[in-house]
Design an enzyme around this catalytic site. Structure first.
Site, PDB file in Angstrom:
ATOM      1  N   TYR A 211      27.909  28.300  39.667  1.00  0.00           N
ATOM      2  CA  TYR A 211      28.113  26.948  39.135  1.00  0.00           C
ATOM      3  C   TYR A 211      29.325  26.868  38.211  1.00  0.00           C
ATOM      4  CZ  TYR A 211      23.495  25.302  40.662  1.00  0.00           C
ATOM      5  OH  TYR A 211      22.416  24.913  41.408  1.00  0.00           O
ATOM      6  N   SER A 242      28.093  27.396  48.723  1.00  0.00           N
ATOM      7  CA  SER A 242      28.099  26.948  47.329  1.00  0.00           C
ATOM      8  C   SER A 242      26.703  27.078  46.748  1.00  0.00           C
ATOM      9  CB  SER A 242      28.537  25.488  47.239  1.00  0.00           C
ATOM     10  OG  SER A 242      27.473  24.626  47.637  1.00  0.00           O
ATOM     11  N   ASP A 243      26.609  27.245  45.432  1.00  0.00           N
ATOM     12  CA  ASP A 243      25.313  27.067  44.792  1.00  0.00           C
ATOM     13  C   ASP A 243      24.945  25.588  44.935  1.00  0.00           C
ATOM     14  OD1 ASP A 243      22.959  27.604  43.445  1.00  0.00           O
ATOM     15  OD2 ASP A 243      23.938  28.768  41.881  1.00  0.00           O
ATOM     16  N   CYS A 244      23.678  25.277  44.710  1.00  0.00           N
ATOM     17  CA  CYS A 244      23.167  23.974  45.124  1.00  0.00           C
ATOM     18  C   CYS A 244      23.654  22.843  44.221  1.00  0.00           C
ATOM     19  CB  CYS A 244      21.655  24.034  45.193  1.00  0.00           C
ATOM     20  SG  CYS A 244      21.147  25.203  46.481  1.00  0.00           S
ATOM     21  N   ALA A 246      26.615  22.420  43.390  1.00  0.00           N
ATOM     22  CA  ALA A 246      27.701  22.886  42.522  1.00  0.00           C
ATOM     23  C   ALA A 246      29.012  22.175  42.821  1.00  0.00           C
ATOM     24  CB  ALA A 246      27.893  24.397  42.683  1.00  0.00           C
TER      25      ALA A 246
END
Length: 720
Positions: A211, A242-244, A246
């Site tokens: 993030y 990607s992180d969720c 982010a």
């Protein structure tokens, strides 16, 4: 998987991609990938979790939390656990496909392991990691991935994902806008080695961006991390996710871009292939407006299709890989047994004054079990957990073990973090009961600590603790007062600590007879702990983190410099050091030899030593090898080799460890790995070579002097 098979899948993916319209391509780069019936492509949800068991999708084996498995210091055991997780993943996937369930947490792409460095004990997500050491994290990360992805020549069993790339370890409350500023030297010496090993050695299929920003660049859109290092220097061939949500942080919180469209384009252009979120649906507009070249979108689609092909997701039903694994292979008796055995290996015996442990139930009439974690299922699980078919708490494990032979008296003692158990009470409303239990007991087991409702990910915790991070290292709520009341009874006291991180145990170390760190031990944790307390198994865990004396001696939480952090850079004495753990038996290490005392580029040093169980019970011990450079500003001696062996009483085994030249290397200010001219100390023992470990164990590692006659670059970075 064989290289030629990978090339075949990539070619098939390219052919499929060429048949897609622009709109169809865009539909494939979000985690809820759409179906394309005319091409035989089913809908697919990429999001699944398997940190310590298949998570969030019903019943599966809930193994000990990652930090506990790190304490095993055992590469083989963690590989065996991961192999079972991948079997249950296939078993559940087969069942879910049979009944048309294609929802979230139902795929074969698992966003684990977490190989971030646990640099600060206040970080709430530290228990998801393998601890504070880059070498240990690397070895365990590699073996976990290998167990998850399997050894089949033609297919991946599951697809693992190394996360969160990179320089990510809190604060949780700031992660969506935080800039982790770090020197190139610290970046390559501490924060990246585990990711590099996961890519180069384990061939991890996916890497997830973090993030935060790192040195000004949003990690999910970082040219430095994703292009220069991950693909350029390390040759990563898989996909980046990607992180969720982010990607939306890039404009909303990091304010690097001005809009969702710009954020999506920046992430795609810099190497992110898959969006856990929905902003990549802007990619059609981004391509049409010339903000992203269609060739780059094509590349992302091919990367993602290749992973699905490697998993066999496009094969006909009769050609599905691993089709022999069915739902009968989920949550089996064998898996539950492995779970209990794994939990036993995670426990770290921190203190055992007067050899209070193990207990002999023949000599005990009444046992007091007191504390908020004694009968807590939540304290077994950790986060990113699945659902066990049966949980055994510490209290239940002790009750089952002693049966009718010993009376077990129980009190919750206090709330985990509140000052009272019931809202209408005046507070501390179980103390009378605690005193009564203590008075009636021959020995008292205090079960204290934390759970994942206190320490965890931002948004997952719901209490006065800050966004999942700990404000300090103190026992929360009334727990310290509870422990002091228990000790006032003058009965023998055993502290069983269930937590995912270090706590301030200074008072306990002075006043409690025995202390066991139990981590979050999984669904069978109660059975495992009972066996340990009563000597059916022997403690063998080692600390994968430092237990500091107080948080006041730590650098600022926001400071990502490694100076003063972890055993590798701290100057003060630890309460319980990294690599430390006691046993019920005694081991001797003799006859250590090394193959050379001079080292240069391209050479290895082989170490051989004999470990003997000189005690009266069977147990396991870990040979630990540390290397320290005799240079100004060099880190403290660092773990560079380990090997665990099980020994019967009187049994000896010769243990061998091989150190490559890079074990003696240090990163310079440019990030190059340098073998510097000069002297090194090579320590061979069963603990860290520090004064505190020596004091606690009464043992000292053997030390060899090794010399490098000239300065050489072992690994020069391609991009700088």
């Amino acid at each position: 998987m064989k290289a030629e098979k990978e090339r075949e899948y990539r070619k098939r993916a390219e052919e499929l991609m060429k048949e897609m319209t622009l709109e169809e391509k865009v539909s494939q780069i979000v985690y809820t990938a759409a179906q394309i019936p005319r091409l035989g492509i089913k809908a697919y949800n990429w999001w699944n979790e398997a940190l310590h068991g298949v998570a969030r999708a019903g019943v599966s084996t809930v193994f000990p939390q990652a930090i506990g498995m790190a304490a095993m210091f055992d590469e083989e055991q963690i590989a065996e656990v991961a192999e079972v997780i991948s079997t249950e993943a296939r078993a559940k996937f087969s069942m879910q496909q049979q009944y048309g369930d294609y929802d979230i947490y139902k795929g074969l792409t698992f966003w684990a392991p977490n190989v971030n460095i646990f640099r600060d004990p206040r970080w709430g997500r530290g228990h998801e990691t393998f601890g504070e050491d880059p070498y240990l994290t690397s070895r365990l990360g590699v073996r976990f991935i290998e167990g998850m992805q399997g050894e089949d020549d033609n297919y991946l069993k599951t697809a693992a994902c190394a996360k969160h790339f990179a320089v990510h370890s809190g604060p949780e409350s700031k992660r969506h806008f935080f800039d982790a500023k770090v020197s190139t030297q610290d970046l390559f010496e501490t924060y990246l080695p585990a990711f590099e090993s996961c890519v180069r050695e384990a061939k991890v299929e996916a890497v997830m961006g973090a993030y935060n920003r790192t040195n000004g660049e949003p990690c999910c859109a970082s040219e430095t991390l994703l292009q220069d290092i991950l693909r350029g220097e390390w040759g990563f061939q898989g996909h980046v996710v990607s992180d969720c949500w982010a990607i939306k942080d890039i404009h909303e919180n990091h304010q690097v871009t001005n809009s969702a469209l710009e954020s999506a384009a920046l992430a795609m252009n810099n190497g992110c292939d898959l969006n856990c979120g929905s902003l990549f649906l802007y990619m059609q507009e981004a391509v049409e407006r010339g903000m992203v070249k269609e060739e780059r979108l094509n590349e992302a689609v091919v990367n993602l299709l290749t992973t699905r092909l490697k998993l066999g997701l496009f094969e006909e039903p009769d050609k599905q890989p691993f089709k022999e694994i069915t739902y009968k292979d989920n949550d089996t008796a064998e898996h539950r047994k492995l779970n209990e055995q794994t939990a036993e290996k995670t426990f770290v015996l921190l203190k055992n004054e007067g050899e209070l442990l193990p207990l002999d139930k023949k000599k005990i009439h009444n046992i007091g079990v007191i504390g908020p974690n004694a009968d807590s299922r939540r304290a077994l699980e950790g986060n990113y957990e699945g659902t066990a078919s049966r949980y055994v708490t510490i209290l239940e494990g002790i009750e089952d073990y002693v049966g009718d032979e010993v009376r077990v008296l129980y009190s919750e003692g206090c709330h985990l973090y509140k000052k009272k158990m019931t809202n209408l009470s005046q507070g501390n409303d179980r103390i009378a009961e605690v005193r009564a239990v203590c008075d009636m007991s021959d020995v008292v087991i205090a079960c204290l600590g934390l759970d994942a409702d206190l320490e965890g990910e931002e948004g997952d915790t719901g209490n006065e603790f800050s966004s999942g991070d700990k404000p300090n290292l103190s026992l929360p709520g009334m727990q310290q007062e509870l422990l002091e009341v228990i000790c006032e009874s003058k009965k023998p006291v055993i502290l069983v600590l269930l937590s995912g991180s270090a706590l301030d145990l200074r008072w306990a170390n002075e006043h409690v007879s025995a202390i066991v760190e139990g981590w979050y031990p999984g669904a069978q944790g109660g059975n495992a702990m009972a066996r340990l307390l009563f000597g059916e198994c022997c403690p063998e865990g080692k600390l994968p983190i430092t237990f500091y004396r107080t948080s006041e001696e730590l650098p600022d939480f926001d400071d990502y410099s490694m100076k003063g952090r972890t055993y590798r850079y701290m100057k003060q004495e630890a309460l319980y050091p990294f690599g430390y753990g006691l046993s019920y038996t005694k081991f001797s290490l003799t006859e250590p030899v090394i193959t050379r005392t001079k080292i240069k580029k391209g050479e290895n040093i082989e170490i051989e030593a004999k470990l003997t169980n000189v005690g009266s019970v069977a147990g396991a011990e870990t040979l630990q090898v540390y290397v320290g450079a005799k240079r100004e500003d060099a880190p403290n001696p660092q773990l560079k080799g380990l090997k665990k062996v099980f020994l019967l009483p009187g049994e000896s085994k010769t243990v061998r460890v091989c150190l490559e030249d890079k074990a003696f290397g240090l990163r310079d200010e440019k990030g190059d790995l340098m073998l510097y001219q000069g002297e090194f100390s090579l320590y061979v023992g069963t603990q860290q070579p520090d004064a505190r470990s020596e004091k606690l164990t009464g043992k000292k590692p053997f030390c060899f002097e090794v010399t490098a006659e000239k300065t050489e670059c072992i690994a020069e970075r391609k991009c700088k």
